[in-house]
Design an enzyme around this catalytic site. Structure first.
Site, short mmCIF file in Angstrom:
data_model
loop_
_atom_site.label_atom_id
_atom_site.label_comp_id
_atom_site.label_asym_id
_atom_site.label_seq_id
_atom_site.Cartn_x
_atom_site.Cartn_y
_atom_site.Cartn_z
N TYR A 56 0.85 -1.19 0.00
CA TYR A 56 0.00 0.00 0.00
C TYR A 56 0.89 1.24 0.00
O TYR A 56 1.48 1.61 1.02
CB TYR A 56 -0.91 0.03 1.23
CG TYR A 56 -1.94 -1.07 1.30
CD1 TYR A 56 -2.33 -1.78 0.17
CD2 TYR A 56 -2.53 -1.40 2.52
CE1 TYR A 56 -3.28 -2.79 0.25
CE2 TYR A 56 -3.48 -2.41 2.60
CZ TYR A 56 -3.85 -3.10 1.48
OH TYR A 56 -4.79 -4.10 1.56
N HIS A 131 -1.48 -12.22 0.69
CA HIS A 131 -2.36 -11.20 0.12
C HIS A 131 -3.23 -11.75 -0.99
O HIS A 131 -4.40 -11.34 -1.14
CB HIS A 131 -1.50 -10.04 -0.40
CG HIS A 131 -2.20 -8.72 -0.40
ND1 HIS A 131 -1.55 -7.52 -0.26
CD2 HIS A 131 -3.51 -8.39 -0.52
CE1 HIS A 131 -2.42 -6.53 -0.29
NE2 HIS A 131 -3.62 -7.03 -0.46
N SER A 209 -13.62 -3.95 2.38
CA SER A 209 -14.60 -3.23 1.55
C SER A 209 -16.03 -3.51 2.00
O SER A 209 -16.91 -3.79 1.18
CB SER A 209 -14.43 -3.59 0.06
OG SER A 209 -13.19 -3.17 -0.42
N PRO A 210 -16.31 -3.44 3.31
CA PRO A 210 -17.65 -3.78 3.81
C PRO A 210 -18.72 -2.78 3.40
O PRO A 210 -19.92 -3.08 3.54
CB PRO A 210 -17.46 -3.82 5.32
CG PRO A 210 -16.35 -2.85 5.58
CD PRO A 210 -15.42 -3.04 4.41
N GLY A 214 -17.32 2.41 -0.09
CA GLY A 214 -17.93 3.66 0.34
C GLY A 214 -19.32 3.91 -0.19
O GLY A 214 -20.04 4.76 0.34
N SER A 217 -22.27 3.94 2.25
CA SER A 217 -22.38 5.01 3.26
C SER A 217 -23.52 5.95 2.91
O SER A 217 -23.96 6.74 3.74
CB SER A 217 -21.08 5.81 3.33
OG SER A 217 -20.87 6.54 2.12
N GLY A 218 -23.99 5.88 1.65
CA GLY A 218 -25.07 6.76 1.21
C GLY A 218 -24.64 8.19 0.99
O GLY A 218 -25.47 9.10 0.89
#
Length: 331
Positions: A56, A131, A209-210, A214, A217-218
């Site tokens: 990363y 990974h 990535s739950p 993003g 999140s709305g």
């Protein structure tokens, strides 16, 4: 924050913090001092589980995230740090989301663990993931190297990322696996098929990535724009204007339930995961303290089994857009 157990004995906060976005894939890296301050504040807030990886970073600073997390949390012995080995990016690709090149040869693992320990400023790694599977290196050989590293005290637990059932079983037979970290959200449910084997083998499930990067999140709409050179969301299918329209039913459902529970849409999405299994730990990423605080609040939202089943049924009946399923693996 509530604590959960991954595997048989690795105690972590019910939600972890995905640290990648400070350095990689979500725009330009955050200012170092600001990022270090935020990571420490997250630890003070109750996050005890921090997720990073050796890759990363940026072309100029390829290991930026491990170095950042190590510098910020070097004095904190009350946190669990997970990192990963076994891939590098194909830097010859012109794509913003560059293909992944697997490499889990024993010599690569041994070199990676030493370099990660140095960057993280730790004498051991709490949770060390492969990974991505490496088709050229048998998983039994990888697990054997990991078992040696555990005996040497270099790592204490290990895991697999984006692994299937066969790989999990073969790895676990050589060296017990503590956690599997796979993509999982209301829009990416294909790994639910692994839940029975994880329960059988007492392996935890770490959901990355739950929030579908993003979207759940709305907070995004058809007018949202992302930097084409540094932000993976600029090429993710769920953020196209057509996809936003197609996913509106799901976003409406989240807003409706959020109103009922006096919560935020992201909290409902995360609570749905947390209330499915006691051994699921989502690791939403964020660079903002208010989002971290909001996400942490999901651990306080209780959904009954009937409510979870009703959400599953609603999702089964929706025609959702395609969702980003991961970077291309270079053959």
């Amino acid at each position: 924050m509530e604590q959960r157990i991954l595997g048989t004995d690795l105690r972590v906060s019910a939600l972890g913090l995905g640290c990648m976005g400070f350095s990689h894939a979500y725009g330009a890296p955050t200012n170092r001092i600001e990022a270090m301050r935020t990571l420490l504040q997250a630890a003070d807030m109750g996050y005890t589980f921090f997720d990073t990886a050796e890759v990363y970073g940026t072309p100029e600073a390829p290991h930026h995230n491990e170095e950042l997390v190590g510098a910020a949390l070097s004095g904190r012995q009350d946190v669990v740090i997970a990192t990963k080995f076994g891939i590098h990016f194909d830097q010859t690709s012109p794509e913003v989301n560059k293909p992944l090149v697997p490499d889990s040869r024993p010599e690569t693992i041994r070199r990676s663990v030493e370099e990660s320990l140095r960057r993280l400023q730790r004498d051991h790694i709490d949770l060390y993931y492969q990974h991505r599977p490496d088709p050229k290196t048998p998983i039994e050989e990888v697990a054997g190297v990991i078992a040696d590293l555990i005996r040497e005290g270099k790592i204490t637990h290990w895991g697999l990322s984006e692994a299937d059932e066969d790989t999990i079983r073969r790895a676990h037979a050589v060296c017990p696996v503590t956690a599997v970290q796979n993509r999982y959200s209301m829009m990416a449910r294909w790994h639910e098929a692994l839940f029975p084997v994880l329960e059988e083998l007492k392996i935890g499930f770490v959901a990355f990535s739950p929030l579908a990067n993003g979207l759940l999140s709305g907070r995004y709409d058809q007018n949202s724009r992302f930097d084409a050179g540094t932000d993976y969301r600029s090429v993710m299918p769920q953020f196209s204007a057509a996809a936003m329209e197609r996913n509106q039913a799901l976003l409406n459902l989240l807003h409706h339930l959020a109103g009922e529970k006096e919560a935020a849409p992201a909290q409902i999405s995360l609570a749905w995961e947390l209330n499915k299994k006691s051994w699921i730990v989502p690791i939403p990423g964020s660079r903002r303290l208010d989002r971290m605080r909001e996400n942490a609040g999901a651990a306080d939202i209780s959904l009954t089994e009937a409510e979870v089943q009703a959400l599953d049924a609603a999702l089964d009946g929706m025609e959702l857009s395609e969702v980003f399923g991961g970077s291309q693996i270079k053959k």
